[in-house]
Motif scaffolding. Structure first.
Motif, PDB file in Angstrom:
ATOM      1  N   ALA A  30     -86.680  17.003 -18.761  1.00 41.34           N
ATOM      2  CA  ALA A  30     -85.466  16.316 -18.480  1.00 41.34           C
ATOM      3  C   ALA A  30     -84.742  15.438 -19.360  1.00 41.34           C
ATOM      4  O   ALA A  30     -83.768  15.381 -19.617  1.00 41.34           O
ATOM      5  CB  ALA A  30     -85.803  15.227 -17.016  1.00 41.34           C
ATOM      6  N   THR A  31     -85.625  14.859 -20.467  1.00 38.24           N
ATOM      7  CA  THR A  31     -85.313  13.935 -21.503  1.00 38.24           C
ATOM      8  C   THR A  31     -84.547  15.172 -22.403  1.00 38.24           C
ATOM      9  O   THR A  31     -83.549  14.704 -23.158  1.00 38.24           O
ATOM     10  CB  THR A  31     -86.366  13.429 -22.296  1.00 38.24           C
ATOM     11  N   ALA A  32     -85.051  16.277 -22.686  1.00 38.69           N
ATOM     12  CA  ALA A  32     -84.681  17.292 -23.855  1.00 38.69           C
ATOM     13  C   ALA A  32     -83.193  17.676 -23.215  1.00 38.69           C
ATOM     14  O   ALA A  32     -82.359  17.761 -23.943  1.00 38.69           O
ATOM     15  CB  ALA A  32     -85.548  18.535 -23.905  1.00 38.69           C
ATOM     16  N   LYS A  33     -83.120  17.692 -21.797  1.00 41.59           N
ATOM     17  CA  LYS A  33     -81.770  18.413 -21.202  1.00 41.59           C
ATOM     18  C   LYS A  33     -80.767  17.166 -21.654  1.00 41.59           C
ATOM     19  O   LYS A  33     -79.564  17.453 -21.770  1.00 41.59           O
ATOM     20  CB  LYS A  33     -81.938  18.628 -19.949  1.00 41.59           C
ATOM     21  N   SER A  34     -81.237  15.911 -21.462  1.00 36.53           N
ATOM     22  CA  SER A  34     -80.143  14.790 -21.392  1.00 36.53           C
ATOM     23  C   SER A  34     -79.595  14.556 -22.875  1.00 36.53           C
ATOM     24  O   SER A  34     -78.631  14.136 -23.032  1.00 36.53           O
ATOM     25  CB  SER A  34     -80.519  13.528 -20.997  1.00 36.53           C
ATOM     26  N   GLU A  35     -80.545  15.060 -23.919  1.00 35.29           N
ATOM     27  CA  GLU A  35     -80.147  14.890 -25.128  1.00 35.29           C
ATOM     28  C   GLU A  35     -79.452  16.400 -25.821  1.00 35.29           C
ATOM     29  O   GLU A  35     -79.333  16.367 -26.892  1.00 35.29           O
ATOM     30  CB  GLU A  35     -81.518  14.674 -26.274  1.00 35.29           C
ATOM     31  N   SER A  36     -79.321  17.066 -24.856  1.00 31.76           N
ATOM     32  CA  SER A  36     -78.651  18.442 -25.077  1.00 31.76           C
ATOM     33  C   SER A  36     -79.404  19.345 -26.215  1.00 31.76           C
ATOM     34  O   SER A  36     -78.812  20.081 -26.979  1.00 31.76           O
ATOM     35  CB  SER A  36     -77.214  18.533 -26.004  1.00 31.76           C
ATOM     36  N   MET A  37     -80.812  19.264 -26.166  1.00 32.04           N
ATOM     37  CA  MET A  37     -81.745  20.036 -26.652  1.00 32.04           C
ATOM     38  C   MET A  37     -81.659  21.634 -26.145  1.00 32.04           C
ATOM     39  O   MET A  37     -81.985  21.511 -24.785  1.00 32.04           O
ATOM     40  CB  MET A  37     -83.037  19.294 -26.505  1.00 32.04           C
ATOM     41  N   PRO A  38     -81.400  22.563 -26.932  1.00 35.38           N
ATOM     42  CA  PRO A  38     -81.277  23.754 -26.362  1.00 35.38           C
ATOM     43  C   PRO A  38     -82.380  24.313 -25.632  1.00 35.38           C
ATOM     44  O   PRO A  38     -83.960  24.011 -25.934  1.00 35.38           O
ATOM     45  CB  PRO A  38     -81.149  24.846 -27.860  1.00 35.38           C
ATOM     46  N   LYS A  39     -82.415  25.259 -24.489  1.00 37.82           N
ATOM     47  CA  LYS A  39     -83.539  25.455 -23.799  1.00 37.82           C
ATOM     48  C   LYS A  39     -84.529  26.386 -24.584  1.00 37.82           C
ATOM     49  O   LYS A  39     -85.687  26.035 -24.673  1.00 37.82           O
ATOM     50  CB  LYS A  39     -82.994  26.488 -22.579  1.00 37.82           C
ATOM     51  N   GLU A  40     -84.182  27.166 -25.533  1.00 38.43           N
ATOM     52  CA  GLU A  40     -84.931  28.022 -26.579  1.00 38.43           C
ATOM     53  C   GLU A  40     -85.726  26.939 -27.128  1.00 38.43           C
ATOM     54  O   GLU A  40     -86.913  27.425 -27.522  1.00 38.43           O
ATOM     55  CB  GLU A  40     -84.229  28.968 -27.428  1.00 38.43           C
ATOM     56  N   ASN A  41     -85.436  25.596 -27.700  1.00 37.95           N
ATOM     57  CA  ASN A  41     -86.061  24.946 -28.487  1.00 37.95           C
ATOM     58  C   ASN A  41     -87.344  24.401 -27.796  1.00 37.95           C
ATOM     59  O   ASN A  41     -88.435  24.112 -28.034  1.00 37.95           O
ATOM     60  CB  ASN A  41     -85.468  23.690 -29.082  1.00 37.95           C
ATOM     61  N   VAL A  42     -87.098  24.186 -26.428  1.00 37.99           N
ATOM     62  CA  VAL A  42     -88.058  23.701 -25.571  1.00 37.99           C
ATOM     63  C   VAL A  42     -89.045  24.806 -25.169  1.00 37.99           C
ATOM     64  O   VAL A  42     -90.332  24.306 -25.075  1.00 37.99           O
ATOM     65  CB  VAL A  42     -87.584  23.328 -24.045  1.00 37.99           C
ATOM     66  N   GLU A  43     -88.627  25.968 -24.933  1.00 37.07           N
ATOM     67  CA  GLU A  43     -89.586  26.983 -24.812  1.00 37.07           C
ATOM     68  C   GLU A  43     -90.509  27.179 -26.057  1.00 37.07           C
ATOM     69  O   GLU A  43     -91.499  27.499 -25.880  1.00 37.07           O
ATOM     70  CB  GLU A  43     -88.780  28.259 -24.406  1.00 37.07           C
ATOM     71  N   ARG A  44     -89.801  27.093 -27.185  1.00 35.00           N
ATOM     72  CA  ARG A  44     -90.658  27.176 -28.286  1.00 35.00           C
ATOM     73  C   ARG A  44     -91.363  26.224 -28.531  1.00 35.00           C
ATOM     74  O   ARG A  44     -93.022  26.532 -28.789  1.00 35.00           O
ATOM     75  CB  ARG A  44     -89.781  27.413 -29.680  1.00 35.00           C
TER      76      ARG A  44
END
Length: 218
Positions: free
Chosen positions: A34-48
């Motif tokens: 949720a934090t990553a989403k709020s910071e506009s972190m790309p989904k692929e970065n989270v998955e990596r």
């Protein structure tokens, strides 16, 4: 932004190493996504980040916290995730020396900081802030307040689980979450002195094993 993405990525890896890659059963991971989403972190970065953690030897990694003195009497706490503490402590010691500071003994700065968790929660129409604060009193919260249209919550770090469950059970959207070390007193420095401290903080934050760096510079 790149530094923010790197920091969140490291925290995601740590959450996966601790409790697995499934957000539905890993609360800390769910909050970090949720934090990553709020910071506009790309989904692929989270998955990596999740993939990197699943490929690592879980038993080899541990969270280690180091304390040090920065320039001009500042106190610094460094949270790391490492599979080689010998390498990590050598790198941190070198960074402190180059940054006009000194790596100290573990726990020496504990009395200078409070460990907290913080939430940013989307405001819902009809929510009574006084009633919400009263409900959350059961979880020993420090503060609940509105800021720029969002609800901010600060509490002892150990209570993040029950607070998260309350928010999820009552239909609140958790936009971001952090573990923090809040300095009890701040050290006032001149602009030139601040540059010295910031140079050391940058060295520490650029280390691959470092997850978070906290300090008491105002």
């Amino acid at each position: 932004m790149a530094r923010t993405f790197t920091k969140i990525g490291k925290e995601i890896e740590l959450a996966v190493l601790a409790s697995g890659p499934d957000p539905s059963s890993n609360l800390r991971l769910r909050l970090l996504i949720a934090t990553a989403k709020s910071e506009s972190m790309p989904k692929e970065n989270v998955e990596r980040a999740i993939k990197r953690a699943t490929e690592k030897d879980k038993s080899a990694y541990k969270e280690v916290v180091y304390d040090g003195k920065g320039p001009h009497g500042t106190a610094i706490v460094v949270e790391t995730a490492t599979d080689n503490p010998t390498r990590t402590v050598a790198n941190l010691r070198a960074a402190f020396v180059r940054g006009k500071g000194e790596l100290g003994t573990m726990g020496m700065n504990d009395f200078l900081f409070e460990r907290k968790c913080s939430f940013v929660v989307a405001y819902k129409d009809g929510v009574d802030m006084d009633e919400l604060e009263l409900d959350l009193c059961d979880y020993d919260i420090d503060e609940v307040f509105l800021d720029e249209g969002d609800i901010n919550i600060f509490a002892d770090f150990k209570n993040y689980g029950p607070i998260s469950k309350y928010l999820e059970d009552h239909g609140f959207e958790i936009k971001s979450f952090k573990f923090e070390r809040i300095p009890l007193t701040m050290r006032e420095l001149s602009p030139e002195e601040q540059e010295d401290v910031n140079a050391l903080l940058e060295r520490l934050e650029n280390d691959d094993d470092v997850v978070n760096v906290f300090h008491n510079m105002a």
